[in-house]
Structures are given as C-alpha cells and as structure tokens.
Write an enzyme that holds these catalytic residues in place. Structure first.
Site, PDB file in Angstrom:
ATOM      1  CE  LYS A  34      -0.478  -2.000  -2.984  1.00 53.35           C
ATOM      2  NZ  LYS A  34      -0.932  -2.594  -4.230  1.00 53.35           N
ATOM      3  N   GLY A  92      -4.896  -4.009  -7.654  1.00 57.46           N
ATOM      4  CA  GLY A  92      -5.081  -2.679  -8.237  1.00 57.46           C
ATOM      5  C   GLY A  92      -5.865  -2.677  -9.539  1.00 57.46           C
ATOM      6  CD  GLU A 146      -1.401  -8.726  -1.618  1.00 59.24           C
ATOM      7  OE1 GLU A 146      -2.297  -7.999  -1.214  1.00 59.24           O
ATOM      8  OE2 GLU A 146      -0.267  -8.307  -1.904  1.00 59.24           O
ATOM      9  CB  SER A 195      -9.557  -5.704  -6.383  1.00 63.65           C
ATOM     10  OG  SER A 195      -8.655  -5.208  -7.358  1.00 63.65           O
ATOM     11  CG  ASN A 246       0.761  -2.461   1.034  1.00 62.97           C
ATOM     12  OD1 ASN A 246       1.459  -1.480   1.295  1.00 62.97           O
ATOM     13  ND2 ASN A 246       1.069  -3.320   0.073  1.00 62.97           N
ATOM     14  CD  GLU A 270       2.349  -2.989  -5.758  1.00 64.74           C
ATOM     15  OE1 GLU A 270       2.689  -2.385  -4.727  1.00 64.74           O
ATOM     16  OE2 GLU A 270       1.146  -3.167  -6.076  1.00 64.74           O
ATOM     17  CG  HIS A 328       3.330  -6.204  -2.277  1.00 66.65           C
ATOM     18  ND1 HIS A 328       3.176  -5.738  -3.558  1.00 66.65           N
ATOM     19  CD2 HIS A 328       2.097  -6.174  -1.703  1.00 66.65           C
ATOM     20  CE1 HIS A 328       1.896  -5.433  -3.745  1.00 66.65           C
ATOM     21  NE2 HIS A 328       1.227  -5.678  -2.639  1.00 66.65           N
ATOM     22  N   GLY A 335      -5.098  -2.747  -0.326  1.00 69.35           N
ATOM     23  CA  GLY A 335      -4.289  -1.660  -0.886  1.00 69.35           C
ATOM     24  C   GLY A 335      -5.129  -0.392  -0.995  1.00 69.35           C
ATOM     25  N   GLY A 336      -5.627  -0.120  -2.181  1.00 70.04           N
ATOM     26  CA  GLY A 336      -6.357   1.129  -2.469  1.00 70.04           C
ATOM     27  C   GLY A 336      -7.408   1.508  -1.440  1.00 70.04           C
TER      28      GLY A 336
HETATM   29  P1  13P Z   1      -5.391  -3.325  -4.030  1.00 71.56           P
HETATM   30  O1  13P Z   1      -6.291  -3.568  -2.839  1.00 71.56           O
HETATM   31  O2  13P Z   1      -5.246  -1.867  -4.373  1.00 71.56           O
HETATM   32  O3  13P Z   1      -5.768  -4.184  -5.196  1.00 71.56           O
HETATM   33  O4  13P Z   1      -3.908  -3.781  -3.588  1.00 71.56           O
HETATM   34  C1  13P Z   1      -3.738  -5.018  -3.020  1.00 71.56           C
HETATM   35  C2  13P Z   1      -2.352  -5.122  -2.484  1.00 71.56           C
HETATM   36  O5  13P Z   1      -1.402  -5.185  -3.212  1.00 71.56           O
HETATM   37  C3  13P Z   1      -2.195  -5.120  -1.010  1.00 71.56           C
HETATM   38  O6  13P Z   1      -0.888  -5.458  -0.665  1.00 71.56           O
END
Ligand code: 13P
Length: 249
Positions: free
Chosen positions: A11, A171, A165, A211, A9, A97, A95, A232-233
């Site tokens: 983002k 994050g 999640e 993470s 993802n 967010e 999600h 994510g990251g």
């Molecule tokens: P991180 O891997 O950056 O923690 O993000 C997870 C996420 O929200 C994937 O949708």
C-alpha cells in the site's frame, strides 16, 4: 495443480531505503523457497530500485494500480508499459481502497484488466463485499457482479488471478474464517466455470486477503480453493511476511 501465490501489498508505505531494506531481508529469509510464487507490490516510487534489487531472485514484483493507456496526457497516471519497463510481472487492480476511496467502477477496472493482459502483466483482480452487503445477504451477488464485470472480454488463454478480500476484513484484524472464505472461493470458481470452461476455472488462482497474519495463514491456506494470500499490514515486516510465505512448508 495450482501453484500457491503469496503476495504482499505494501500500500502507501516504504520510502526507497526502507523498501530496499525490506526486500533484502526477504531475499535472505526466503532463500530456497521454490514451490510457491512470492510477490511484492511496493509503491510506484520504489518499483525501480526494488526491481533492481530482485534481479536474479525468484521473488516477483507487481504494482498496486495502473492506468489502461500506454502513454499520453494523463497527469499522475502510470501505464502498463512503464510497469513492464521496471520489472513488474503482476498488477493489483480494483483493490477495495481504489473502489471505495477513489471511486473506481467495475467498468474502469475492466479496462485496466484488459490492458494489463494485453501488455503481458498478470492482473490480480480484487473483489469483496462490504459488511453492510454481507449482513444483507448480498455477498454472492456482489462478488459475482465484480467477477463478471471485471473479467469481461478476457479469453480463456489470458492469465489472471482473483483476490477475494472482504472489505470488513481489510486492516481490521478481523479475518474471515477459513470456512467462510472457502465458501466464497468455491462460489467464485463456479462463476469462473460459467464464464470460461471448467479446465480454465480449475487453473485460476483465487487468493484470500484481509487481516492475514502468521497466526491465521495456515488454516486459510489449507483450504482446497484458497490458492494463496494477498497480505497488507503483515507484509511490511520481513519476519511476518516470510512466516506467512513459509506457513505450509
Ligand atoms: P490487511 O492484511 O492489512 O488487512 O490488508 C489486506 C489487503 O488489503 C491486501 O490487499
């Protein structure tokens, strides 16, 4: 057997040239990996060029959100028809967010999930508790509500993916331990068994997100009810994302 799904993802990251560079490198590094599904979810503006770049590749593409209507006066929104048009086969919905920054409710997310399956897009329904909810012992209650409300009206033949999640792990660099995640994943599968029949619940892929990094991916992915990762990251760099994809090879 459930096929592993490793999803990135991105983002709100990557311009078109950056997205193309990343996906070219992924194609190179992930050549020959065929026993698992690999999915990238770029921002809307990069979907069309990334889709073209992925033609003929086994890497799949998804979007990070969508609206449930097909077209019309919905300024700023993107429809399932548009996502299919540019080559998406998946869409991330609900999600954390979207829920917490943009106030999306279970009801809105459910409408999107239904619309996605009706348009042949596989929804990845994201669920997870906040730190406060976990500390109050409400994890199961929250997760069960999000699963039940999010999947309302789906039929056993509809394909969908769940991504657990925990909000406190997104994050933050603080991942759930494999055991903590496994416990919630088993619980989610039990809820799915109540909603559908056992055979269906056994076939649904439940991803873990929060993470995920090359260093912790193996422990998580080896758990029996963790069927992949939503990254994510670490999905923003070809090196770390491909390391996660290849982790249990
Ligand atoms: P991180 O891997 O950056 O923690 O993000 C997870 C996420 O929200 C994937 O949708």
């Amino acid at each position: 057997m459930r096929r592993l799904l490793i999803a990135g993802n991105w983002k709100m990251n990557k311009t078109v040239p950056e997205a193309i560079e990343l996906v070219r490198e992924l194609k190179e590094r992930l050549k020959g990996v065929e026993d698992r599904d690999i999915l990238v979810c770029p921002p809307f503006t990069a979907l069309y060029p990334v889709g073209r770049e992925l033609e003929g590749s086994s890497i799949l593409m998804g979007a990070q959100n969508m609206f449930y209507e097909e077209k019309g006066a919905f300024t700023g929104e993107i429809s399932p028809v548009m996502l299919k048009d540019v080559g998406c086969s998946y869409v991330i919905l609900g999600h954390s967010e979207r829920r917490h920054i943009f106030g999306e409710s279970d009801e809105l997310i459910n409408r999107k999930v239904i619309s996605a399956v009706n348009h042949n897009l596989i929804p990845i329904l994201c669920i997870g508790e906040t730190l406060e909810e976990r500390e109050k012992g409400e994890t199961r209650q929250v997760v069960e509500r999000q699963v039940r409300e999010g999947l309302k009206g789906l039929k056993p033949e509809d394909e969908f993916v769940i991504a657990y999640e925990p909000v406190w792990a997104i994050g933050t660099g603080r991942s759930a331990t494999p055991e903590m995640a496994q416990e919630v994943h088993t619980f989610i599968r039990d809820v799915l068994t109540e909603l559908f029949e056992k055979e269906k619940a056994e076939g649904v892929r439940i991803l873990y997100g929060g993470s995920v990094k090359p260093e912790n991916a193996k422990g998580l992915l080896e758990m029996p009810d963790i069927d992949g990762a939503l990254v994510g990251g670490a999905s923003l760099k070809a090196e770390s994302f491909s390391a996660i994809v290849k982790t249990t090879l």
